[in-house]
Design a protein around this motif. Structure first.
Motif, mmCIF file in Angstrom:
data_model
loop_
_atom_site.group_PDB
_atom_site.id
_atom_site.type_symbol
_atom_site.label_atom_id
_atom_site.label_comp_id
_atom_site.label_asym_id
_atom_site.label_seq_id
_atom_site.Cartn_x
_atom_site.Cartn_y
_atom_site.Cartn_z
ATOM 1 N N ARG A 226 -10.091 2.810 -1.682
ATOM 2 C CA ARG A 226 -9.228 3.684 -2.634
ATOM 3 C C ARG A 226 -9.996 4.971 -2.807
ATOM 4 O O ARG A 226 -11.164 4.979 -3.311
ATOM 5 C CB ARG A 226 -9.021 2.828 -3.975
ATOM 6 N N ASP B 99 -7.685 9.955 -5.985
ATOM 7 C CA ASP B 99 -6.395 10.408 -6.392
ATOM 8 C C ASP B 99 -5.584 9.008 -6.605
ATOM 9 O O ASP B 99 -4.286 9.170 -6.636
ATOM 10 C CB ASP B 99 -5.801 11.346 -5.282
ATOM 11 N N ARG C 291 -5.062 6.789 -3.986
ATOM 12 C CA ARG C 291 -4.280 6.541 -2.933
ATOM 13 C C ARG C 291 -5.041 5.195 -2.330
ATOM 14 O O ARG C 291 -6.440 5.048 -2.478
ATOM 15 C CB ARG C 291 -4.325 7.572 -1.670
ATOM 16 N N TRP D 151 -6.197 2.687 0.974
ATOM 17 C CA TRP D 151 -6.204 2.945 2.286
ATOM 18 C C TRP D 151 -6.335 1.502 2.986
ATOM 19 O O TRP D 151 -7.736 0.718 2.600
ATOM 20 C CB TRP D 151 -7.218 3.661 2.876
ATOM 21 N N GLU E 24 -2.140 4.465 4.982
ATOM 22 C CA GLU E 24 -2.353 5.160 3.680
ATOM 23 C C GLU E 24 -1.291 5.014 2.704
ATOM 24 O O GLU E 24 0.059 5.145 3.123
ATOM 25 C CB GLU E 24 -2.514 6.791 3.837
ATOM 26 N N SER F 181 0.407 5.557 -0.929
ATOM 27 C CA SER F 181 0.475 6.838 -1.981
ATOM 28 C C SER F 181 0.640 5.792 -3.490
ATOM 29 O O SER F 181 1.040 4.973 -3.461
ATOM 30 C CB SER F 181 1.393 7.547 -1.988
ATOM 31 N N GLN G 123 2.811 6.140 -5.259
ATOM 32 C CA GLN G 123 4.245 5.845 -5.451
ATOM 33 C C GLN G 123 4.819 4.707 -4.589
ATOM 34 O O GLN G 123 5.917 4.462 -4.409
ATOM 35 C CB GLN G 123 5.020 7.211 -5.279
ATOM 36 N N LYS H 112 4.443 4.910 -1.042
ATOM 37 C CA LYS H 112 5.071 5.502 0.395
ATOM 38 C C LYS H 112 3.779 5.189 1.399
ATOM 39 O O LYS H 112 2.503 5.528 0.963
ATOM 40 C CB LYS H 112 4.974 6.923 0.209
ATOM 41 N N THR I 35 1.759 5.718 4.860
ATOM 42 C CA THR I 35 1.799 6.731 6.214
ATOM 43 C C THR I 35 0.844 6.143 7.167
ATOM 44 O O THR I 35 -0.373 5.641 6.922
ATOM 45 C CB THR I 35 1.351 8.182 5.940
#
Length: 334
Positions: A88, A91, A93, A95, A113, A115, A117, A119, A121
């Motif tokens: 983590r 921010d 996020r 991982w 990744e 986010s 929210q 999301k 990636t």
């Protein structure tokens, strides 16, 4: 967990002296939820724990209270190959390290990744020198990921992306170092003392000044005063035994420096070593990367380069001289 052990030839020269901590790992809570039967990655924001299973067919991050009860599950339909660790960044996020490769057959590995929210990636990665089974992820304070391999001979390799992460990629990895792990006699793990050389997880403190690697039986804490992970891994670590974990793969730090660890298996505890990060002298490395004397923290040496912290109850010894062997371990998940 399905294990296939094809053949193990083991010759060990020398001996080991067990380390002991003033405060041995104490149970924080017990993971009773059957959905987290293969705990492999763990992070903490101080009030909540974030946990992942080994493998899986979709992304699932379990958000736990300090009582180990699941408060919610962060999900995504992305189908990973073999998720092994979790990190983590400040921010918020998350991982996920989709880097397991027991059969050494993957053309790419990946970081997933997530986010705040939710999301996801995808960042595919390629090694410069063939396939590796990797279970440890460390994010430095600048947000650079480092992958540390699980090596049967106790010399783990360290990789990082050679440039900014692409999506979906792949981004090339570069080898930036190795970490030697010696055998210990700490009890635990699924394969006896052999498991004491296999790196199964990684973590860093919130400020990035202490990083940790774990095996099935022990944690190794390294000073990273400037956040430089490759340099830190060349320093002499403080060893914290994690005795009795039947398949320990999860490791994390609370923001206050408490070390957390956990094992696969429903009904297994998450344990805490309070003040663990403070046991690491705030050392700096010499220009050639060799361990330097501690500037503070009361560290001394036994003459073999291993710090002894009697005030904290840590006794660390130089362990082992030789490992020779061959085995096929682990399983393919999901």
């Amino acid at each position: 967990m399905r294990w296939v052990v094809a053949l193990v030839f083991l010759a060990v020269f020398g001996g080991s002296v067990p380390a002991s901590a003033a405060e041995e790992p104490q149970p924080l809570c017990t993971v009773k939820d059957s959905r987290i039967g293969e705990l492999s990655g763990l992070v903490s924001d101080g009030s909540r724990l974030y946990a992942i299973n080994d493998g899986g067919t979709k992304i699932q991050v379990f958000v736990l209270g300090r009582d180990c009860k699941v408060q919610k599950v962060l999900t995504d339909r992305t189908d990973p190959f073999d998720v092994e660790d979790l990190a983590r960044t400040p921010d918020g996020r998350l991982w996920l390290s989709d880097t397991g490769d027991n059969q050494k057959g993957r053309l790419t590995v990946a970081l997933l990744e997530m986010s705040p929210q939710g999301k996801v990636t995808l960042h595919r990665l390629t090694y410069p020198d063939g396939q590796h089974d990797t279970e440890a992820l460390i994010m430095d304070k600048a947000g650079t990921p480092y992958l540390i391999t699980k090596d049967i001979l106790g010399e783990a390799k360290v990789y990082r992306p050679s440039g900014p992460l692409a999506s979906p990629g792949p981004t090339n990895l570069e080898k930036v170092g190795t970490v030697k792990i010696a055998e210990t006699d700490t009890p635990g793990g699924p394969v006896g003392s052999f498991g004491s050389v296999l790196v199964t997880g990684g973590a860093s403190t919130a400020d990035g000044t202490v990083i940790a690697l774990r095996t099935y039986t022990d944690a190794y804490l390294y000073a990273a005063p400037d956040g430089d992970v490759p340099a830190a891994l060349q320093r002499t670590p403080v060893r914290v035994p994690l005795a009795g974990e039947k398949q320990g793969e999860a490791i994390a730090f609370d923001p206050d420096g408490t070390l957390l660890s956990g094992s696969e298996g429903v009904g297994e505890p998450i344990r805490a070593v309070r003040g663990a990060a403070a046991l690491v002298p705030s050392a700096s490395a010499s220009a050639d990367g060799k361990p330097a004397s501690s500037a503070s923290g009361g560290g001394t040496s036994d003459g073999g380069g291993v710090p002894i912290l009697p005030a904290a109850g840590i006794a660390v010894a130089v362990v082992g001289l030789g490992w020779f062997g061959f085995t096929r371990l682990r399983r393919r998940r999901g």
